[in-house]
Design a protein around this motif. Structure first.
Motif, PDB file in Angstrom:
ATOM      1  N   GLN A 150      76.497  23.966 -25.962  1.00 21.52           N
ATOM      2  CA  GLN A 150      76.940  23.230 -24.789  1.00 21.52           C
ATOM      3  C   GLN A 150      77.522  24.186 -23.739  1.00 21.52           C
ATOM      4  N   PRO A 151      77.491  23.804 -22.459  1.00 24.70           N
ATOM      5  CA  PRO A 151      78.011  24.697 -21.422  1.00 24.70           C
ATOM      6  C   PRO A 151      79.520  24.894 -21.526  1.00 24.70           C
ATOM      7  N   THR A 152      79.954  26.098 -21.208  1.00 21.31           N
ATOM      8  CA  THR A 152      81.384  26.390 -21.191  1.00 21.31           C
ATOM      9  C   THR A 152      81.978  25.951 -19.845  1.00 21.31           C
ATOM     10  N   LYS A 153      83.299  25.985 -19.739  1.00 24.54           N
ATOM     11  CA  LYS A 153      83.961  25.644 -18.476  1.00 24.54           C
ATOM     12  C   LYS A 153      83.528  26.602 -17.366  1.00 24.54           C
ATOM     13  N   LYS A 154      83.384  27.873 -17.718  1.00 26.00           N
ATOM     14  CA  LYS A 154      82.962  28.861 -16.728  1.00 26.00           C
ATOM     15  C   LYS A 154      81.546  28.567 -16.242  1.00 26.00           C
ATOM     16  N   GLU A 155      80.658  28.195 -17.161  1.00 27.64           N
ATOM     17  CA  GLU A 155      79.280  27.880 -16.790  1.00 27.64           C
ATOM     18  C   GLU A 155      79.215  26.618 -15.939  1.00 27.64           C
ATOM     19  N   LEU A 156      80.049  25.639 -16.286  1.00 23.99           N
ATOM     20  CA  LEU A 156      80.086  24.409 -15.483  1.00 23.99           C
ATOM     21  C   LEU A 156      80.567  24.697 -14.060  1.00 23.99           C
ATOM     22  N   ALA A 157      81.558  25.577 -13.967  1.00 22.75           N
ATOM     23  CA  ALA A 157      82.087  25.916 -12.645  1.00 22.75           C
ATOM     24  C   ALA A 157      81.043  26.660 -11.807  1.00 22.75           C
ATOM     25  N   ALA A 158      80.150  27.384 -12.462  1.00 20.47           N
ATOM     26  CA  ALA A 158      79.133  28.150 -11.748  1.00 20.47           C
ATOM     27  C   ALA A 158      77.895  27.320 -11.420  1.00 20.47           C
ATOM     28  N   THR A 190      83.831  15.738 -14.111  1.00 24.07           N
ATOM     29  CA  THR A 190      83.304  16.521 -15.229  1.00 24.07           C
ATOM     30  C   THR A 190      82.370  15.716 -16.109  1.00 24.07           C
ATOM     31  N   ASP A 191      82.753  14.481 -16.423  1.00 24.70           N
ATOM     32  CA  ASP A 191      81.915  13.654 -17.294  1.00 24.70           C
ATOM     33  C   ASP A 191      80.558  13.367 -16.640  1.00 24.70           C
ATOM     34  N   GLU A 192      80.568  13.037 -15.350  1.00 28.27           N
ATOM     35  CA  GLU A 192      79.298  12.768 -14.678  1.00 28.27           C
ATOM     36  C   GLU A 192      78.482  14.056 -14.550  1.00 28.27           C
TER      37      GLU A 192
END
Length: 218
Positions: A141-149, A117-119
Protein backbone atom coordinates in the motif's frame (compact mmCIF):
# COMPACT_ATOMS: atom_id res chain seq x y z
CA UNK A 1 -30.02 5.16 -13.80
CA UNK A 2 -30.13 8.69 -15.23
CA UNK A 3 -29.69 9.06 -19.02
CA UNK A 4 -26.75 11.00 -20.39
CA UNK A 5 -27.05 14.78 -20.14
CA UNK A 6 -28.46 16.49 -23.25
CA UNK A 7 -26.43 19.68 -22.85
CA UNK A 8 -25.14 21.76 -25.76
CA UNK A 9 -21.59 20.52 -25.28
CA UNK A 10 -22.54 16.86 -24.87
CA UNK A 11 -25.01 16.58 -27.76
CA UNK A 12 -23.37 15.04 -30.87
CA UNK A 13 -23.99 17.04 -34.03
CA UNK A 14 -21.83 15.39 -36.66
CA UNK A 15 -23.28 11.90 -37.26
CA UNK A 16 -25.78 12.38 -34.48
CA UNK A 17 -27.24 8.96 -35.29
CA UNK A 18 -24.15 7.46 -33.66
CA UNK A 19 -24.90 9.13 -30.35
CA UNK A 20 -26.06 7.07 -27.40
CA UNK A 21 -28.20 8.22 -24.52
CA UNK A 22 -27.86 5.38 -22.02
CA UNK A 23 -25.50 5.93 -19.11
CA UNK A 24 -24.75 2.21 -19.08
CA UNK A 25 -23.09 2.63 -22.49
CA UNK A 26 -20.87 5.37 -21.06
CA UNK A 27 -19.84 3.07 -18.23
CA UNK A 28 -19.11 0.25 -20.70
CA UNK A 29 -16.76 2.42 -22.77
CA UNK A 30 -14.95 3.82 -19.73
CA UNK A 31 -14.62 0.44 -18.05
CA UNK A 32 -13.06 -1.18 -21.11
CA UNK A 33 -10.60 1.60 -21.96
CA UNK A 34 -7.22 1.66 -20.21
CA UNK A 35 -6.09 5.17 -21.14
CA UNK A 36 -7.96 8.46 -21.28
CA UNK A 37 -6.85 11.89 -22.49
CA UNK A 38 -7.21 14.84 -20.13
CA UNK A 39 -7.57 18.24 -21.76
CA UNK A 40 -6.73 21.35 -19.72
CA UNK A 41 -5.73 24.92 -20.44
CA UNK A 42 -2.19 25.59 -19.18
CA UNK A 43 -0.69 29.07 -19.39
CA UNK A 44 -3.36 30.09 -21.87
CA UNK A 45 -2.81 27.15 -24.23
CA UNK A 46 -4.62 23.80 -24.52
CA UNK A 47 -2.76 20.69 -23.36
CA UNK A 48 -4.00 17.13 -23.84
CA UNK A 49 -2.32 14.42 -21.79
CA UNK A 50 -2.75 10.62 -21.77
CA UNK A 51 -3.22 9.09 -18.34
CA UNK A 52 -4.61 6.07 -16.52
CA UNK A 53 -7.91 6.48 -14.74
CA UNK A 54 -10.54 4.70 -12.68
CA UNK A 55 -14.27 5.01 -12.14
CA UNK A 56 -16.33 4.77 -8.97
CA UNK A 57 -20.03 5.05 -9.80
CA UNK A 58 -20.46 8.50 -11.38
CA UNK A 59 -17.00 9.85 -10.59
CA UNK A 60 -13.88 9.55 -12.70
CA UNK A 61 -10.52 9.61 -10.89
CA UNK A 62 -7.24 10.60 -12.54
CA UNK A 63 -3.82 10.71 -10.91
CA UNK A 64 -0.36 12.13 -11.41
CA UNK A 65 2.50 13.81 -9.62
CA UNK A 66 1.30 16.39 -7.10
CA UNK A 67 3.87 18.74 -8.65
CA UNK A 68 2.54 18.33 -12.20
CA UNK A 69 1.37 21.67 -13.59
CA UNK A 70 -1.31 19.94 -15.66
CA UNK A 71 -2.88 18.46 -12.54
CA UNK A 72 -2.81 21.81 -10.76
CA UNK A 73 -4.30 23.49 -13.85
CA UNK A 74 -7.17 20.98 -13.85
CA UNK A 75 -8.31 21.78 -10.31
CA UNK A 76 -11.37 23.99 -10.15
CA UNK A 77 -11.42 24.70 -13.88
CA UNK A 78 -13.35 23.24 -16.84
CA UNK A 79 -11.66 20.16 -18.27
CA UNK A 80 -12.44 17.59 -20.91
CA UNK A 81 -11.68 13.88 -20.73
CA UNK A 82 -11.91 11.65 -23.80
CA UNK A 83 -11.70 7.90 -24.33
CA UNK A 84 -11.68 6.03 -27.64
CA UNK A 85 -11.85 2.32 -28.36
CA UNK A 86 -10.94 1.47 -31.96
CA UNK A 87 -12.75 -1.69 -33.08
CA UNK A 88 -12.05 -1.86 -36.81
CA UNK A 89 -10.86 -0.04 -39.91
CA UNK A 90 -13.55 0.38 -42.54
CA UNK A 91 -12.46 0.14 -46.19
CA UNK A 92 -14.92 1.67 -48.61
CA UNK A 93 -15.27 1.85 -52.40
CA UNK A 94 -14.53 5.56 -52.20
CA UNK A 95 -11.66 7.03 -50.21
CA UNK A 96 -14.11 9.66 -48.96
CA UNK A 97 -16.23 6.93 -47.36
CA UNK A 98 -13.39 5.17 -45.54
CA UNK A 99 -14.05 5.18 -41.82
CA UNK A 100 -13.48 3.35 -38.54
CA UNK A 101 -15.68 1.42 -36.17
CA UNK A 102 -15.23 2.83 -32.70
CA UNK A 103 -16.74 3.56 -29.31
CA UNK A 104 -15.90 6.92 -27.77
CA UNK A 105 -16.82 8.98 -24.73
CA UNK A 106 -16.34 12.67 -24.00
CA UNK A 107 -16.75 13.99 -20.45
CA UNK A 108 -17.06 17.69 -19.63
CA UNK A 109 -16.93 19.21 -16.18
CA UNK A 110 -15.03 21.04 -13.51
CA UNK A 111 -12.46 18.79 -11.88
CA UNK A 112 -11.63 19.00 -8.19
CA UNK A 113 -8.48 18.05 -6.34
CA UNK A 114 -9.07 15.21 -3.90
CA UNK A 115 -7.70 16.15 -0.48
CA UNK A 116 -9.58 13.77 1.82
CA UNK A 117 -7.27 10.84 2.57
CA UNK A 118 -9.98 8.18 2.45
CA UNK A 119 -11.31 9.40 -0.90
CA UNK A 120 -7.78 9.74 -2.24
CA UNK A 121 -7.05 6.12 -1.37
CA UNK A 122 -10.36 5.03 -2.86
CA UNK A 123 -9.62 6.96 -6.05
CA UNK A 124 -6.12 5.51 -6.36
CA UNK A 125 -7.48 2.03 -5.72
CA UNK A 126 -10.00 2.58 -8.51
CA UNK A 127 -7.18 3.54 -10.90
CA UNK A 128 -5.03 0.54 -9.92
CA UNK A 129 -7.89 -1.96 -10.03
CA UNK A 130 -9.10 -0.62 -13.35
CA UNK A 131 -5.74 -1.01 -15.09
CA UNK A 132 -4.26 -3.96 -13.17
CA UNK A 133 -7.13 -5.80 -11.40
CA UNK A 134 -6.14 -7.55 -8.18
CA UNK A 135 -3.00 -5.49 -7.61
CA UNK A 136 -4.25 -3.23 -4.83
CA UNK A 137 -4.31 -6.03 -2.24
CA UNK A 138 -1.38 -7.95 -3.75
CA UNK A 139 1.18 -5.13 -3.73
CA UNK A 140 2.32 -2.85 -0.92
CA UNK A 141 0.00 0.00 0.00
CA UNK A 142 1.16 3.60 -0.55
CA UNK A 143 3.04 5.33 2.23
CA UNK A 144 2.17 8.82 3.54
CA UNK A 145 5.11 10.21 1.59
CA UNK A 146 3.90 8.56 -1.62
CA UNK A 147 0.37 9.83 -1.07
CA UNK A 148 1.69 13.34 -0.56
CA UNK A 149 3.62 13.08 -3.84
CA UNK A 150 0.53 11.95 -5.74
CA UNK A 151 -2.23 14.25 -6.92
CA UNK A 152 -5.72 12.95 -7.64
CA UNK A 153 -8.43 14.71 -9.64
CA UNK A 154 -12.11 13.80 -9.43
CA UNK A 155 -14.47 14.53 -12.31
CA UNK A 156 -18.22 14.05 -12.10
CA UNK A 157 -19.75 12.11 -14.99
CA UNK A 158 -22.88 14.26 -15.05
CA UNK A 159 -22.12 15.79 -18.46
CA UNK A 160 -20.91 13.25 -20.99
CA UNK A 161 -21.58 11.94 -24.47
CA UNK A 162 -21.04 8.61 -26.20
CA UNK A 163 -20.71 7.87 -29.91
CA UNK A 164 -20.50 4.44 -31.52
CA UNK A 165 -19.97 3.37 -35.11
CA UNK A 166 -20.26 -0.26 -36.18
CA UNK A 167 -20.95 -2.24 -39.31
CA UNK A 168 -19.84 -2.19 -42.95
CA UNK A 169 -18.88 0.79 -45.11
CA UNK A 170 -21.56 3.17 -46.30
CA UNK A 171 -20.89 3.87 -49.97
CA UNK A 172 -22.68 5.89 -52.59
CA UNK A 173 -24.91 3.77 -54.82
CA UNK A 174 -22.92 4.46 -58.03
CA UNK A 175 -19.74 3.23 -56.30
CA UNK A 176 -21.51 0.05 -55.20
CA UNK A 177 -22.84 -0.58 -58.69
CA UNK A 178 -19.43 0.04 -60.27
CA UNK A 179 -17.97 -2.86 -58.28
CA UNK A 180 -14.39 -1.82 -58.98
CA UNK A 181 -13.05 -1.65 -55.43
CA UNK A 182 -12.90 -4.00 -52.47
CA UNK A 183 -14.87 -2.87 -49.44
CA UNK A 184 -15.21 -4.30 -45.97
CA UNK A 185 -14.05 -4.22 -42.38
CA UNK A 186 -10.73 -5.20 -40.81
CA UNK A 187 -11.32 -5.88 -37.09
CA UNK A 188 -8.84 -4.62 -34.52
CA UNK A 189 -8.40 -6.39 -31.18
CA UNK A 190 -6.27 -5.61 -28.14
CA UNK A 191 -4.79 -8.57 -26.29
CA UNK A 192 -2.36 -9.16 -23.45
CA UNK A 193 0.77 -11.25 -23.97
CA UNK A 194 2.36 -13.73 -21.61
CA UNK A 195 3.56 -12.16 -18.32
CA UNK A 196 7.29 -11.35 -18.30
CA UNK A 197 8.71 -11.57 -14.75
CA UNK A 198 10.98 -8.85 -13.42
CA UNK A 199 14.59 -10.06 -13.64
CA UNK A 200 15.04 -9.26 -9.94
CA UNK A 201 12.39 -11.79 -8.89
CA UNK A 202 13.56 -15.12 -7.44
CA UNK A 203 13.51 -17.66 -10.30
CA UNK A 204 10.84 -19.84 -8.67
CA UNK A 205 8.33 -16.99 -8.13
CA UNK A 206 4.96 -18.01 -9.54
CA UNK A 207 2.85 -15.60 -11.54
CA UNK A 208 -0.10 -14.69 -9.28
CA UNK A 209 -3.63 -15.63 -10.37
CA UNK A 210 -4.78 -12.02 -10.82
CA UNK A 211 -2.05 -11.45 -13.40
CA UNK A 212 -2.87 -14.68 -15.26
CA UNK A 213 -6.55 -13.70 -15.30
CA UNK A 214 -5.67 -10.43 -17.04
CA UNK A 215 -4.39 -12.34 -20.02
CA UNK A 216 -7.23 -14.86 -19.96
CA UNK A 217 -9.95 -12.22 -20.42
CA UNK A 218 -8.20 -10.31 -23.25
Amino acid sequence: MQPLSPTTRSTPRRHSERGRSERAELYAVLDEALICHLGVVLDGAPVVLPTCFGRLDDTLYLHGSSGASSLRAGHGTPVCVTVTLLDALVYARSVFSHSANYRSAVVHGTARAVTDTDEKLAGLRAVVEHTTPGSWLHARQPTKKELAATGVLALDLAEASVKIRSGPPIDEEPDVEAGTSWAGVVPLRTSFGAPEPCPLLPPDTAVPPHVLRRRAVS
